[in-house]
Design a protein around this motif. Structure first.
Motif, short mmCIF file in Angstrom:
data_model
loop_
_atom_site.label_atom_id
_atom_site.label_comp_id
_atom_site.label_asym_id
_atom_site.label_seq_id
_atom_site.Cartn_x
_atom_site.Cartn_y
_atom_site.Cartn_z
N SER A 117 -1.87 11.80 9.76
CA SER A 117 -2.25 12.19 8.41
C SER A 117 -1.41 11.38 7.43
CB SER A 117 -1.99 13.68 8.19
OG SER A 117 -2.17 14.03 6.84
N VAL A 118 -2.06 10.65 6.53
CA VAL A 118 -1.33 9.73 5.68
C VAL A 118 -0.98 10.32 4.31
CG1 VAL A 118 -2.29 7.72 6.83
CG2 VAL A 118 -3.45 8.65 4.82
N ALA A 119 -1.44 11.52 4.01
CA ALA A 119 -1.15 12.11 2.70
C ALA A 119 0.36 12.25 2.51
CB ALA A 119 -1.83 13.47 2.58
N GLY A 120 0.86 11.64 1.45
CA GLY A 120 2.28 11.72 1.15
C GLY A 120 3.16 10.85 2.04
N ARG A 121 2.57 10.02 2.89
CA ARG A 121 3.32 9.20 3.86
C ARG A 121 3.09 7.72 3.52
NH1 ARG A 121 4.95 12.84 8.64
NH2 ARG A 121 3.66 14.68 8.29
N VAL A 122 3.88 7.19 2.64
CA VAL A 122 3.61 5.87 2.08
C VAL A 122 3.68 4.77 3.14
CG1 VAL A 122 4.43 4.16 0.43
CG2 VAL A 122 4.37 6.57 -0.21
N ALA A 126 0.48 2.77 4.74
CA ALA A 126 0.36 1.33 4.57
C ALA A 126 0.18 0.62 5.91
CB ALA A 126 1.59 0.78 3.84
N ASN A 127 0.89 1.08 6.93
CA ASN A 127 0.74 0.47 8.25
C ASN A 127 -0.57 0.89 8.92
OD1 ASN A 127 3.30 -1.11 9.32
ND2 ASN A 127 4.05 0.53 7.99
N ALA A 128 -0.98 2.12 8.70
CA ALA A 128 -2.23 2.60 9.30
C ALA A 128 -3.45 1.87 8.72
CB ALA A 128 -2.37 4.10 9.09
N GLU A 149 6.76 4.95 11.39
CA GLU A 149 6.83 5.08 9.94
C GLU A 149 6.28 6.42 9.48
OE1 GLU A 149 8.83 3.30 8.67
OE2 GLU A 149 8.42 1.15 8.66
N HIS A 150 5.26 6.92 10.15
CA HIS A 150 4.71 8.24 9.84
C HIS A 150 5.78 9.31 10.03
CE1 HIS A 150 2.72 12.02 11.22
NE2 HIS A 150 1.93 11.78 10.20
N ARG A 151 6.48 9.25 11.16
CA ARG A 151 7.55 10.22 11.40
C ARG A 151 8.68 10.05 10.39
NH1 ARG A 151 9.76 13.46 15.43
NH2 ARG A 151 12.02 13.58 15.35
N GLY A 152 9.02 8.80 10.10
CA GLY A 152 10.08 8.54 9.13
C GLY A 152 9.75 9.08 7.75
N ASP A 153 8.50 8.93 7.33
CA ASP A 153 8.08 9.49 6.04
C ASP A 153 8.27 11.00 6.03
OD1 ASP A 153 7.28 7.04 4.97
OD2 ASP A 153 5.20 7.27 5.62
N GLY A 154 7.95 11.66 7.15
CA GLY A 154 8.16 13.10 7.24
C GLY A 154 9.62 13.47 7.20
N HIS A 155 10.46 12.65 7.83
CA HIS A 155 11.91 12.89 7.81
C HIS A 155 12.44 12.78 6.39
CE1 HIS A 155 15.83 13.27 9.63
NE2 HIS A 155 16.23 12.13 9.11
N VAL A 156 11.99 11.77 5.66
CA VAL A 156 12.41 11.62 4.26
C VAL A 156 11.95 12.82 3.44
CG1 VAL A 156 12.04 10.26 2.16
CG2 VAL A 156 12.55 9.11 4.31
N ALA A 157 10.73 13.28 3.66
CA ALA A 157 10.23 14.47 2.95
C ALA A 157 11.11 15.68 3.23
CB ALA A 157 8.79 14.75 3.34
N ALA A 158 11.55 15.82 4.49
CA ALA A 158 12.42 16.94 4.85
C ALA A 158 13.77 16.83 4.15
CB ALA A 158 12.60 17.00 6.36
N LEU A 159 14.30 15.61 4.07
CA LEU A 159 15.57 15.40 3.39
C LEU A 159 15.45 15.72 1.90
CD1 LEU A 159 16.64 12.12 5.19
CD2 LEU A 159 18.02 14.21 5.12
N VAL A 160 14.38 15.24 1.28
CA VAL A 160 14.18 15.50 -0.15
C VAL A 160 14.05 17.00 -0.40
CG1 VAL A 160 12.59 15.16 -2.09
CG2 VAL A 160 13.19 13.23 -0.62
#
Length: 264
Positions: A117-122, A126-128, A149-160
């Protein structure tokens, strides 16, 4: 799965064979290759979006690379070079893999990557959006990069969501073991005063003690953060199904072991 696919993704920015391909393209600095390769799916962006998406890098470090880097190599060429570099790096590590099994692994990982799911996962989005390679090695690398990168985007969201900024995440990480302060300052570009200020903020929050060791609250928050990261990544694997996940893991494990032996 993350422990299996992360090293396979990383060869494109760390393996000597890959760096040689980047050097042939005119980027002899590993850091230029890293920023060009990882940011290229976003297009010829300025530093700001990369600071946001990469999260843990000093804005000053990113600003030294972008946007000047695009005068050396346009994004479309960087995308081709990073894929060629990944192929060159992975080729010896998949040499022992049966051709049919490699094709099966490529199909399984592509199926997983196409479910993100790419929503909110920049970076994931982009890679998908990139076209798929027409070879198994390229497909494996492209798939693990999307998943990474999908997992990393989720990790960043969790940190934020936890109220942690990029530098604080590094200070917090070093307090719990692993690479030290000097390592992260060198590879992420943070100055001494910036690091000290971030540590002060974490101490005021009750996450570091007077010796910069993690408190009980800090360790509990870290466990929650990692659980959230896993939860945000899990729908991909739930959709793929346990049998397919187990098969993908079994096929990928020998390649990952080859990539990570004898060192990290």
């Amino acid at each position: 799965m993350w422990q299996l696919f992360e090293p396979v993704h990383a060869v494109s920015f760390s393996a000597p064979a890959s760096l040689a391909v980047w050097a042939d393209a005119g980027l002899r600095s590993p850091w230029r290759a890293y920023f060009a390769g990882r940011a290229a799916p976003l297009g010829a962006v300025e530093a700001g979006p990369v600071v946001a998406a990469f999260f843990g890098y000093s804005p000053a470090m990113v600003g030294r690379a972008l946007p000047e880097l695009w005068t050396r190599i346009p994004p479309e060429k960087a995308l081709a070079v990073r894929l060629d570099g990944a192929r060159a790096a992975l080729a010896p590590f998949v040499a022992a893999t049966d051709a049919d099994e490699l094709a099966e692994l490529a199909a399984l990982l592509r199926s997983a990557a196409e479910r993100v799911s790419v929503a909110g996962r920049v970076l994931g989005a982009a890679n998908a959006a990139l076209p798929w390679p027409d070879d198994p090695i390229g497909t494996v690398w492209q798939a693990v990069t999307i998943l990474r990168e999908h997992r990393g985007d989720g990790h960043v969201a969790a940190l934020v969501t936890a109220g942690v900024d990029g530098l604080e995440s590094l200070v917090w990480r070093t307090s719990r073991g692993g690479p030290d302060r000097a390592f992260y300052q060198r590879i992420r570009g943070w100055a001494e005063d910036e690091w000290t200020a971030a540590a002060d903020r974490l101490r005021a929050r009750g996450w570091l003690d007077t010796e910069d060791a993690p408190t009980a609250a800090s360790l509990a928050a870290a466990d929650e953060l990692e659980a959230t990261t896993d939860r945000l990544a899990s729908p991909v694997w739930d959709a793929l199904g346990p049998a397919a996940v187990d098969r993908a893991a079994a096929l990928l494990a020998p390649i990952t072991q080859a990539v990570t032996t004898p060192g990290p």
